[in-house]
Design a protein around this motif. Structure first.
Motif, short mmCIF file in Angstrom:
data_model
loop_
_atom_site.label_atom_id
_atom_site.label_comp_id
_atom_site.label_asym_id
_atom_site.label_seq_id
_atom_site.Cartn_x
_atom_site.Cartn_y
_atom_site.Cartn_z
N VAL A 189 -5.19 0.16 0.59
CA VAL A 189 -5.39 -0.08 -0.84
C VAL A 189 -4.29 -0.99 -1.38
O VAL A 189 -3.12 -0.81 -1.07
N THR A 190 -4.68 -1.96 -2.22
CA THR A 190 -3.74 -2.79 -2.94
C THR A 190 -4.04 -2.66 -4.42
O THR A 190 -5.19 -2.78 -4.83
N ILE A 191 -3.01 -2.40 -5.21
CA ILE A 191 -3.16 -2.30 -6.65
C ILE A 191 -2.91 -3.68 -7.24
O ILE A 191 -1.89 -4.31 -6.96
N HIS A 192 -3.85 -4.17 -8.03
CA HIS A 192 -3.77 -5.53 -8.57
C HIS A 192 -3.19 -5.50 -9.98
O HIS A 192 -3.64 -4.73 -10.83
N TYR B 87 -0.59 -16.15 -6.89
CA TYR B 87 -0.81 -14.80 -6.37
C TYR B 87 0.14 -14.49 -5.22
O TYR B 87 0.46 -15.37 -4.41
N GLY B 88 0.58 -13.26 -5.15
CA GLY B 88 1.37 -12.77 -4.03
C GLY B 88 1.27 -11.26 -3.94
O GLY B 88 0.78 -10.60 -4.87
N ILE B 89 1.73 -10.69 -2.83
CA ILE B 89 1.65 -9.24 -2.62
C ILE B 89 3.02 -8.71 -2.20
O ILE B 89 3.68 -9.31 -1.35
N VAL B 90 3.41 -7.59 -2.80
CA VAL B 90 4.62 -6.88 -2.40
C VAL B 90 4.25 -5.46 -1.98
O VAL B 90 3.21 -4.94 -2.37
N GLU B 91 5.13 -4.87 -1.16
CA GLU B 91 5.00 -3.45 -0.83
C GLU B 91 6.20 -2.75 -1.45
O GLU B 91 7.35 -3.16 -1.26
N ASP B 92 5.92 -1.68 -2.20
CA ASP B 92 7.02 -0.96 -2.82
C ASP B 92 7.69 -0.04 -1.78
O ASP B 92 7.15 0.14 -0.68
N PRO B 93 8.86 0.50 -2.09
CA PRO B 93 9.57 1.33 -1.11
C PRO B 93 8.83 2.61 -0.71
O PRO B 93 9.23 3.28 0.23
N TRP C 16 1.12 -3.93 -3.92
CA TRP C 16 0.83 -4.44 -5.25
C TRP C 16 0.59 -5.94 -5.15
O TRP C 16 1.47 -6.68 -4.70
N SER C 17 -0.60 -6.38 -5.55
CA SER C 17 -0.81 -7.82 -5.68
C SER C 17 -0.52 -8.18 -7.13
O SER C 17 -0.88 -7.45 -8.05
N LEU C 18 0.16 -9.28 -7.31
CA LEU C 18 0.51 -9.76 -8.64
C LEU C 18 -0.07 -11.16 -8.81
O LEU C 18 -0.03 -11.95 -7.86
#
Length: 158
Positions: free
Chosen positions: A88-91, A124-130, A135-137
């Motif tokens: 899952v990715t939260i946008h 657009y880019g995607i990060v992973e939180d700790p 999260w896609s932004l």
């Protein structure tokens, strides 16, 4: 940690959309602090359990609700780290993706996909939180027709 409520139940309900993410985090208190630093989250509701873990929390991120709870493996509530990843990715649509992305990285997120201008018209880019959530932004740059998107996508696939 004490119970916090800044919104009434009616105000919380109004902030919820048809779909509201409800995240399970190993270390929900630390996750809340990360989301405050990374995404400017505001705590709207926080209900701690007697042991200090989070039974329920509601955050406001960029005008939308995100709920979260502490991981409890015995009750079947497991976060992405326990599961060794997430599909899952939260946008998150934002006004300045570069600034939001940088703030997330500075707060401790890792880059999953660097920011780039995309064929569908977003930066657009995607990060992973700790805590293992992705999260896609994005910031919308331009409107693109379906035909243009299909043509650009075909160039990438071939």
């Amino acid at each position: 940690m004490e119970t916090v409520r800044t919104d009434s139940p009616q105000e919380q309900a109004a902030r919820m959309h048809a779909v509201t993410p409800h995240l399970v985090c190993a270390g929900a208190t630390e996750a809340i602090e990360f989301y405050q630093r990374a995404f400017g989250a505001e705590v709207m509701f926080l209900l701690p359990m007697p042991d200090g873990k989070v039974a329920n929390a509601s955050l406001c991120i960029n005008g939308s609700s995100v709920m979260l709870v502490d991981e409890n493996v015995e009750m079947g509530m497991t976060g992405p780290k326990h599961l060794k990843g997430t599909p899952v990715t939260i946008h998150l649509m934002v006004d300045d993706v570069d600034a939001w992305f940088g703030r997330a990285i500075d707060a401790g997120a890792t880059v999953d996909m660097p920011i780039a201008d995309m064929f569908w018209g977003d930066r657009y880019g995607i990060v992973e939180d700790p805590f293992g959530h992705k999260w896609s932004l994005a910031t919308h740059l331009r409107d693109v027709s379906i035909e243009e998107m299909q043509a650009e996508m075909a160039k990438l696939i071939c």
